[in-house]
Design an enzyme around this catalytic site. Structure first.
Site, PDB file in Angstrom:
ATOM      1  N   ASP A  36       5.229   0.458   1.749  1.00  0.00           N
ATOM      2  CA  ASP A  36       4.176  -0.093   1.035  1.00  0.00           C
ATOM      3  C   ASP A  36       3.357   1.112   0.307  1.00  0.00           C
ATOM      4  O   ASP A  36       3.713   2.199   0.612  1.00  0.00           O
ATOM      5  CB  ASP A  36       3.037  -0.506   1.887  1.00  0.00           C
ATOM      6  CG  ASP A  36       2.043  -1.428   1.198  1.00  0.00           C
ATOM      7  OD1 ASP A  36       2.278  -1.743  -0.208  1.00  0.00           O
ATOM      8  OD2 ASP A  36       1.122  -2.004   1.988  1.00  0.00           O
ATOM      9  N   ARG A  40       0.004   2.060  -5.848  1.00  0.00           N
ATOM     10  CA  ARG A  40      -1.265   3.234  -5.651  1.00  0.00           C
ATOM     11  C   ARG A  40      -0.693   4.609  -5.890  1.00  0.00           C
ATOM     12  O   ARG A  40      -1.605   5.361  -6.749  1.00  0.00           O
ATOM     13  CB  ARG A  40      -1.652   3.152  -4.068  1.00  0.00           C
ATOM     14  CG  ARG A  40      -2.970   3.909  -3.952  1.00  0.00           C
ATOM     15  CD  ARG A  40      -3.887   3.208  -3.241  1.00  0.00           C
ATOM     16  NE  ARG A  40      -3.766   2.500  -1.927  1.00  0.00           N
ATOM     17  CZ  ARG A  40      -3.743   3.131  -0.803  1.00  0.00           C
ATOM     18  NH1 ARG A  40      -4.517   4.360  -0.760  1.00  0.00           N
ATOM     19  NH2 ARG A  40      -3.449   2.724   0.314  1.00  0.00           N
ATOM     20  N   ARG A  49       2.654   0.774 -12.783  1.00  0.00           N
ATOM     21  CA  ARG A  49       3.092   0.489 -11.407  1.00  0.00           C
ATOM     22  C   ARG A  49       4.594   0.768 -11.289  1.00  0.00           C
ATOM     23  O   ARG A  49       4.966   1.004 -10.106  1.00  0.00           O
ATOM     24  CB  ARG A  49       2.874  -0.949 -11.225  1.00  0.00           C
ATOM     25  CG  ARG A  49       1.570  -1.313 -10.903  1.00  0.00           C
ATOM     26  CD  ARG A  49       0.976  -2.619 -10.463  1.00  0.00           C
ATOM     27  NE  ARG A  49       1.775  -3.101  -9.413  1.00  0.00           N
ATOM     28  CZ  ARG A  49       1.188  -3.059  -8.127  1.00  0.00           C
ATOM     29  NH1 ARG A  49       0.188  -2.315  -8.058  1.00  0.00           N
ATOM     30  NH2 ARG A  49       1.797  -3.495  -7.207  1.00  0.00           N
ATOM     31  N   HIS A  53       7.317   2.250  -8.306  1.00  0.00           N
ATOM     32  CA  HIS A  53       8.701   1.682  -7.757  1.00  0.00           C
ATOM     33  C   HIS A  53       9.765   2.479  -7.956  1.00  0.00           C
ATOM     34  O   HIS A  53      10.747   2.609  -7.061  1.00  0.00           O
ATOM     35  CB  HIS A  53       8.981   0.191  -8.460  1.00  0.00           C
ATOM     36  CG  HIS A  53       7.657  -0.567  -8.181  1.00  0.00           C
ATOM     37  ND1 HIS A  53       6.941  -0.886  -7.032  1.00  0.00           N
ATOM     38  CD2 HIS A  53       7.105  -1.751  -9.125  1.00  0.00           C
ATOM     39  CE1 HIS A  53       6.095  -1.636  -7.026  1.00  0.00           C
ATOM     40  NE2 HIS A  53       6.020  -2.196  -8.337  1.00  0.00           N
ATOM     41  N   SER A  81       9.285  -9.017  -0.997  1.00  0.00           N
ATOM     42  CA  SER A  81       8.848 -10.291  -0.300  1.00  0.00           C
ATOM     43  C   SER A  81       8.733 -11.561  -1.280  1.00  0.00           C
ATOM     44  O   SER A  81       8.580 -11.441  -2.433  1.00  0.00           O
ATOM     45  CB  SER A  81       7.455  -9.911   0.611  1.00  0.00           C
ATOM     46  OG  SER A  81       6.612 -10.414  -0.325  1.00  0.00           O
ATOM     47  N   LEU A 147      25.394   4.384   9.227  1.00  0.00           N
ATOM     48  CA  LEU A 147      24.273   3.467   9.225  1.00  0.00           C
ATOM     49  C   LEU A 147      24.617   2.208   8.438  1.00  0.00           C
ATOM     50  O   LEU A 147      25.149   2.193   7.276  1.00  0.00           O
ATOM     51  CB  LEU A 147      23.334   4.442   8.382  1.00  0.00           C
ATOM     52  CG  LEU A 147      22.170   3.650   8.246  1.00  0.00           C
ATOM     53  CD1 LEU A 147      21.228   3.820   9.208  1.00  0.00           C
ATOM     54  CD2 LEU A 147      21.291   4.485   6.944  1.00  0.00           C
ATOM     55  N   ARG A 209      -0.874  -4.525   8.842  1.00  0.00           N
ATOM     56  CA  ARG A 209      -0.431  -6.037   8.431  1.00  0.00           C
ATOM     57  C   ARG A 209       1.336  -6.148   8.699  1.00  0.00           C
ATOM     58  O   ARG A 209       1.785  -5.013   8.533  1.00  0.00           O
ATOM     59  CB  ARG A 209      -0.792  -6.820   7.634  1.00  0.00           C
ATOM     60  CG  ARG A 209      -2.326  -6.815   7.234  1.00  0.00           C
ATOM     61  CD  ARG A 209      -2.567  -7.964   6.251  1.00  0.00           C
ATOM     62  NE  ARG A 209      -2.166  -7.293   4.835  1.00  0.00           N
ATOM     63  CZ  ARG A 209      -2.629  -6.268   4.061  1.00  0.00           C
ATOM     64  NH1 ARG A 209      -3.947  -6.022   4.550  1.00  0.00           N
ATOM     65  NH2 ARG A 209      -2.377  -5.883   2.918  1.00  0.00           N
ATOM     66  N   LEU A 210       1.595  -7.185   9.200  1.00  0.00           N
ATOM     67  CA  LEU A 210       2.964  -7.511   9.322  1.00  0.00           C
ATOM     68  C   LEU A 210       3.597  -8.213   8.122  1.00  0.00           C
ATOM     69  O   LEU A 210       4.789  -8.078   7.612  1.00  0.00           O
ATOM     70  CB  LEU A 210       3.452  -8.434  10.276  1.00  0.00           C
ATOM     71  CG  LEU A 210       3.631  -7.502  11.774  1.00  0.00           C
ATOM     72  CD1 LEU A 210       4.110  -8.559  12.949  1.00  0.00           C
ATOM     73  CD2 LEU A 210       4.446  -6.405  11.654  1.00  0.00           C
ATOM     74  N   GLU A 222       7.863  -1.332  18.834  1.00  0.00           N
ATOM     75  CA  GLU A 222       6.782  -0.215  18.528  1.00  0.00           C
ATOM     76  C   GLU A 222       6.345   0.036  16.924  1.00  0.00           C
ATOM     77  O   GLU A 222       7.357   0.149  16.501  1.00  0.00           O
ATOM     78  CB  GLU A 222       7.416   1.121  19.359  1.00  0.00           C
ATOM     79  CG  GLU A 222       7.561   1.258  20.660  1.00  0.00           C
ATOM     80  CD  GLU A 222       6.281   1.318  21.657  1.00  0.00           C
ATOM     81  OE1 GLU A 222       5.368   1.512  21.068  1.00  0.00           O
ATOM     82  OE2 GLU A 222       6.435   0.961  22.682  1.00  0.00           O
TER      83      GLU A 222
HETATM   84  C1  V07 Z   1      12.936  -1.563  -4.614  1.00  0.00           C
HETATM   85  C2  V07 Z   1      11.755   0.826  -4.448  1.00  0.00           C
HETATM   86  C3  V07 Z   1      11.625   0.786  -2.726  1.00  0.00           C
HETATM   87  C4  V07 Z   1      10.117   0.764  -2.602  1.00  0.00           C
HETATM   88  C5  V07 Z   1       9.917  -0.787  -2.506  1.00  0.00           C
HETATM   89  C6  V07 Z   1       9.577  -1.454  -3.955  1.00  0.00           C
HETATM   90  C7  V07 Z   1      10.320  -0.888  -5.043  1.00  0.00           C
HETATM   91  C8  V07 Z   1      15.866  -0.501  -3.442  1.00  0.00           C
HETATM   92  C9  V07 Z   1      16.318  -1.697  -3.546  1.00  0.00           C
HETATM   93  C10 V07 Z   1      17.472  -2.455  -3.360  1.00  0.00           C
HETATM   94  C11 V07 Z   1      17.623  -3.933  -2.971  1.00  0.00           C
HETATM   95  C12 V07 Z   1      18.695  -4.389  -2.454  1.00  0.00           C
HETATM   96  C13 V07 Z   1      19.863  -3.575  -2.693  1.00  0.00           C
HETATM   97  C14 V07 Z   1      20.080  -2.330  -2.912  1.00  0.00           C
HETATM   98  C15 V07 Z   1      18.544  -1.670  -3.220  1.00  0.00           C
HETATM   99  C16 V07 Z   1      15.255  -2.306  -4.180  1.00  0.00           C
HETATM  100  C17 V07 Z   1      13.550  -3.787  -4.822  1.00  0.00           C
HETATM  101  C18 V07 Z   1      12.633  -2.775  -4.959  1.00  0.00           C
HETATM  102  C19 V07 Z   1      13.372  -5.290  -5.244  1.00  0.00           C
HETATM  103  F1  V07 Z   1      20.997  -4.362  -2.418  1.00  0.00           F
HETATM  104  N1  V07 Z   1      14.702  -0.255  -3.884  1.00  0.00           N
HETATM  105  N2  V07 Z   1      14.155  -1.242  -4.136  1.00  0.00           N
HETATM  106  N3  V07 Z   1      14.850  -3.462  -4.421  1.00  0.00           N
HETATM  107  N4  V07 Z   1      11.550  -0.694  -4.575  1.00  0.00           N
END
Ligand code: V07
Length: 257
Positions: A36, A40, A49, A53, A81, A147, A209-210, A222
């Site tokens: 999260d 911001r 924004r 990201h 989400s 991993l 929050r969850l 934890e």
């Molecule tokens: C997203 C970057 C991390 C911060 C949170 C919001 C933005 C990696 C992926 C991703 C998802 C699936 C996958 C490989 C990479 C990603 C979204 C947003 C929607 F198979 N970062 N990231 N997907 N953010």
């Protein structure tokens, strides 16, 4: 040495000393993170924004590499989400492009690092190009033994549980289930059926929050909350979370159950 982060140099070697020390104790096998604070982070810099990201995506790389280096088995990252569809059209369409961008950029090094990519979440409403990129990455990395990098993508925990219940009912109607539904059976119907429950949940950006994330799976986990915004979340802070986890398990004389 600056193997892990461009943001910070660890010339004093103190990070590696802490790494050695956490490795001597029981590590959390599965770490989940609610990433999260990207919006911001951007706002504070008067950036759009989506710039947050993008920076957040770069940090996924840093933290993945570090978790693998530590010897964590599974890293689950809450990337999108089911609630995120409510954001602006522009932001949603940018977010939907991030998996492709991430994999184009980082899949070769994930292969080198023996990382296995997987996702939990629903495929409905996700663009084909995004799904194809994810499927290709999962396919290419499926034999990797390092991993497990598990992205929760278009994921919501209540929907996951309802999907499981409906599938259980369907299977029961077909006569495939005759025993009472217990935890073990229920878990086989969740998207996480191949994974152990998280040992440690981290949420950045000060929210406590969850937000509909892995409600069933986090029953004994934890929690570690930090005010750091996800793009600023460092290897140092990740280590602190793991150290905090280990201090708690020591205090309770080992793990529950
Ligand atoms: C997203 C970057 C991390 C911060 C949170 C919001 C933005 C990696 C992926 C991703 C998802 C699936 C996958 C490989 C990479 C990603 C979204 C947003 C929607 F198979 N970062 N990231 N997907 N953010």
């Amino acid at each position: 040495m600056l193997w892990f982060s461009k943001k910070k140099q660890f010339s004093d070697g103190s990070i590696e000393e802490r790494v050695d020390s956490v490795k001597q104790r029981e590590l959390p096998s599965h770490v989940a993170i609610i990433m999260d604070g990207n919006g911001r982070w951007a706002k504070e810099r008067l950036l759009p924004r989506i710039a947050g990201h993008k920076e957040g995506m770069e940090n996924v790389r840093t933290i993945t590499r570090f978790a693998n280096h530590l010897g964590i088995d599974v890293l689950t990252l809450y990337a999108f989400s089911t609630e995120n569809w409510k954001r602006s059209k522009e932001e949603v369409s940018y977010l939907m492009k991030l998996p492709e961008e991430f994999l184009d950029k980082f899949l070769p090094e994930l292969m080198e690092q023996n990382v296995k990519v997987m996702t939990i979440g629903e495929v409905t409403s996700v663009p084909d190009s995004t799904l194809n990129a994810i499927r290709e990455a999962s396919e290419k990395t499926k034999e990797n033994t390092g991993l497990v990098l598990n992205f929760a993508f278009n994921y919501g925990s209540r929907a996951e549980m309802l999907l499981a219940v409906n599938q259980i009912v369907a299977d029961a109607k077909e006569g495939l289930i005759d025993e009472p539904i217990d935890e073990q059976l229920f878990e086989r119907y969740l998207m996480t059926s191949d994974l152990a429950d998280p040992d440690l949940l981290i949420r950045t950006s000060g929210e406590l929050r969850l937000s509909n994330f892995m409600l069933w799976q986090l029953a004994y986990t934890e929690f570690y909350f930090t005010d750091m915004l996800w793009p600023d979340f460092t290897e140092d802070e990740f280590l602190t979370a793991v150290e905090t986890f280990q201090a708690r398990s020591r205090r309770f004389g080992g793990r529950e159950e």
